[in-house]
Design a protein around this motif. Structure first.
Motif, PDB file in Angstrom:
ATOM      1  N   GLN A  41       0.827  -1.198   0.000  1.00 22.33           N
ATOM      2  CA  GLN A  41       0.000   0.000   0.000  1.00 22.33           C
ATOM      3  C   GLN A  41       0.871   1.262   0.000  1.00 22.33           C
ATOM      4  O   GLN A  41       0.605   2.208  -0.731  1.00 22.33           O
ATOM      5  CB  GLN A  41      -0.896  -0.011   1.233  1.00 22.33           C
ATOM      6  N   ALA A  42       1.921   1.230   0.801  1.00 23.89           N
ATOM      7  CA  ALA A  42       2.833   2.382   0.863  1.00 23.89           C
ATOM      8  C   ALA A  42       3.527   2.599  -0.488  1.00 23.89           C
ATOM      9  O   ALA A  42       3.724   3.737  -0.917  1.00 23.89           O
ATOM     10  CB  ALA A  42       3.870   2.161   1.968  1.00 23.89           C
ATOM     11  N   ILE A  43       3.871   1.514  -1.139  1.00 26.38           N
ATOM     12  CA  ILE A  43       4.538   1.636  -2.441  1.00 26.38           C
ATOM     13  C   ILE A  43       3.574   2.200  -3.484  1.00 26.38           C
ATOM     14  O   ILE A  43       3.929   3.093  -4.260  1.00 26.38           O
ATOM     15  CB  ILE A  43       5.131   0.274  -2.881  1.00 26.38           C
ATOM     16  N   VAL A  44       2.341   1.711  -3.469  1.00 27.69           N
ATOM     17  CA  VAL A  44       1.329   2.241  -4.386  1.00 27.69           C
ATOM     18  C   VAL A  44       1.154   3.745  -4.139  1.00 27.69           C
ATOM     19  O   VAL A  44       1.155   4.551  -5.073  1.00 27.69           O
ATOM     20  CB  VAL A  44      -0.024   1.503  -4.227  1.00 27.69           C
ATOM     21  N   ASP A  45       1.036   4.125  -2.884  1.00 32.98           N
ATOM     22  CA  ASP A  45       0.904   5.544  -2.541  1.00 32.98           C
ATOM     23  C   ASP A  45       2.090   6.360  -3.040  1.00 32.98           C
ATOM     24  O   ASP A  45       1.926   7.449  -3.579  1.00 32.98           O
ATOM     25  CB  ASP A  45       0.788   5.719  -1.016  1.00 32.98           C
ATOM     26  N   ALA A  46       3.284   5.821  -2.828  1.00 35.32           N
ATOM     27  CA  ALA A  46       4.500   6.540  -3.241  1.00 35.32           C
ATOM     28  C   ALA A  46       4.525   6.744  -4.753  1.00 35.32           C
ATOM     29  O   ALA A  46       4.851   7.831  -5.235  1.00 35.32           O
ATOM     30  CB  ALA A  46       5.739   5.777  -2.782  1.00 35.32           C
ATOM     31  N   ILE A  47       4.159   5.717  -5.505  1.00 38.24           N
ATOM     32  CA  ILE A  47       4.165   5.846  -6.966  1.00 38.24           C
ATOM     33  C   ILE A  47       3.103   6.862  -7.408  1.00 38.24           C
ATOM     34  O   ILE A  47       3.348   7.695  -8.282  1.00 38.24           O
ATOM     35  CB  ILE A  47       3.944   4.476  -7.664  1.00 38.24           C
ATOM     36  N   LEU A  48       1.936   6.812  -6.764  1.00 42.34           N
ATOM     37  CA  LEU A  48       0.878   7.767  -7.114  1.00 42.34           C
ATOM     38  C   LEU A  48       1.294   9.202  -6.806  1.00 42.34           C
ATOM     39  O   LEU A  48       1.038  10.119  -7.595  1.00 42.34           O
ATOM     40  CB  LEU A  48      -0.422   7.416  -6.387  1.00 42.34           C
TER      41      LEU A  48
END
Ligand code: C2E
Ligand code: MG
Ligand code: MG
Ligand code: MG
Length: 278
Positions: A213-220
């Motif tokens: 989830q944190a990685i998805v957020d970071a990419i977004l």
């Protein structure tokens, strides 16, 4: 006795190796024939707007109609083809075929074609793309090429020059499977991608794994700061789609909407005109 057993093992090993290389030879010969006999087909998967679910374009995904075997997925032959020169022929066919088909779609939507690392280093790539566009009459902005980090890693400077040339044709370029390869942020810094695709592995575990989830957020966040649209891959559930909407991920692909399908079938066929306002 121990010695005898050792010899036996080694003979079995040799036989296994021999069989493996024999299988490879057969696969290679079959692939060469597959190119000549045009045994490949493209299936298409829609990319949609997270909010309205309107179709924004289609990704072309290759399948091999192997005689006596049936439909073979790219995971079973693309990597192999990449290790030889066959990938150049297969890849070239994909570009021509995707352009030819997309030019006939009523929807007028864009088509995305995956490029392999080898293809990307092919000095003829640019002229192939130009020729495919010219012959099909497809508007260049309707063609998008997807490349992975692995294809770029070998030489960032050379790669960004190749990308520059491709973009001069008016074609779009997407960074595929983002997060799984070397994820060097300098790719994004050195080159203006038209979109970034978050790899399916992060989307599928987003609901259960805080790290994903944190990685998805970071990419977004990265996409939004750099003003590069971010596409989520492999969305299978309404929960995932809802999470993405909350996080302002504007576009996604996945089985939730449709599996990749041949051009003729179903409501999500690129053949069919879509109501862009819906
Ligand atoms: P990719 O470009 O990342 O394509 C996405 C893959 O995820 C496709 O698998 C697609 O069918 C699958 N997928 C999409 N949505 C979902 C979902 O919701 N759930 C699950 N479980 N899977 C989903 P496919 O078609 O087997 O292709 C695999 C890979 O093979 C592609 O990954 C791409 O790297 C490569 N490939 C496919 N077609 C071509 C081609 O024409 N040329 C080259 N060079 N590579 C290709
Ligand atoms: Mg792709
Ligand atoms: Mg991908
Ligand atoms: Mg992938």
């Amino acid at each position: 006795a121990a010695k005898g057993a050792g010899r036996r093992t080694s003979r079995l090993y040799d036989e296994a190796l021999h069989e493996l290389s024999e299988q490879k030879r057969v696969l290679e010969a079959d692939l060469v024939r597959a190119v000549e006999r045009k045994e490949f087909v493209l299936h298409y998967q829609p990319k949609v707007c997270t909010d309205t679910r309107a179709i924004l374009g289609y990704e072309a995904l290759i399948r091999w109609n192997r005689p006596g075997v049936g439909l073979v997925m790219p995971g079973e032959f693309i990597e192999f083809a990449e290790r030889s020169l066959i990938i150049q022929d297969i890849g070239r066919w994909c570009i021509y075929e995707a352009c030819r088909e997309a030019a006939q779609w009523e929807s007028g939507l864009s088509v995305s074609v995956n490029l392999s690392a080898r293809q990307f280093m092919d000095p003829n790539l640019n002229s192939t793309i130009r020729d495919a566009l010219r012959r099909s009459g497809l508007e260049p902005e309707r063609l998008e090429l997807e490349i992975t980090e692995t294809a770029l890693i070998q030489n960032i400077m050379v790669a960004s020059r190749i990308l520059e040339k491709i973009k001069k044709l008016g074609v779009k370029v997407a960074l595929d499977d983002f997060g799984t390869g070397y994820s060097s942020l300098s790719f994004i810094q050195k080159f203006q991608f038209d979109s970034i695709k978050i790899d399916r592995s992060f989307i599928s575990t987003m609901g259960t794994d805080r790290k994903s989830q944190a990685i998805v957020d970071a990419i977004l966040n990265l996409g939004s700061s750099l003003e590069i649209p971010v596409v989520a891959e492999g969305v299978e559930t309404e929960d995932q789609a809802r999470e993405l909407l909350l996080r302002k991920c504007r576009e996604f692909q996945g089985f939730l909407i449709s599996k990749p399908k041949p051009i003729e079938t179903g409501a999500f066929s690129p053949r069919v005109a879509v109501d862009k306002a819906s």
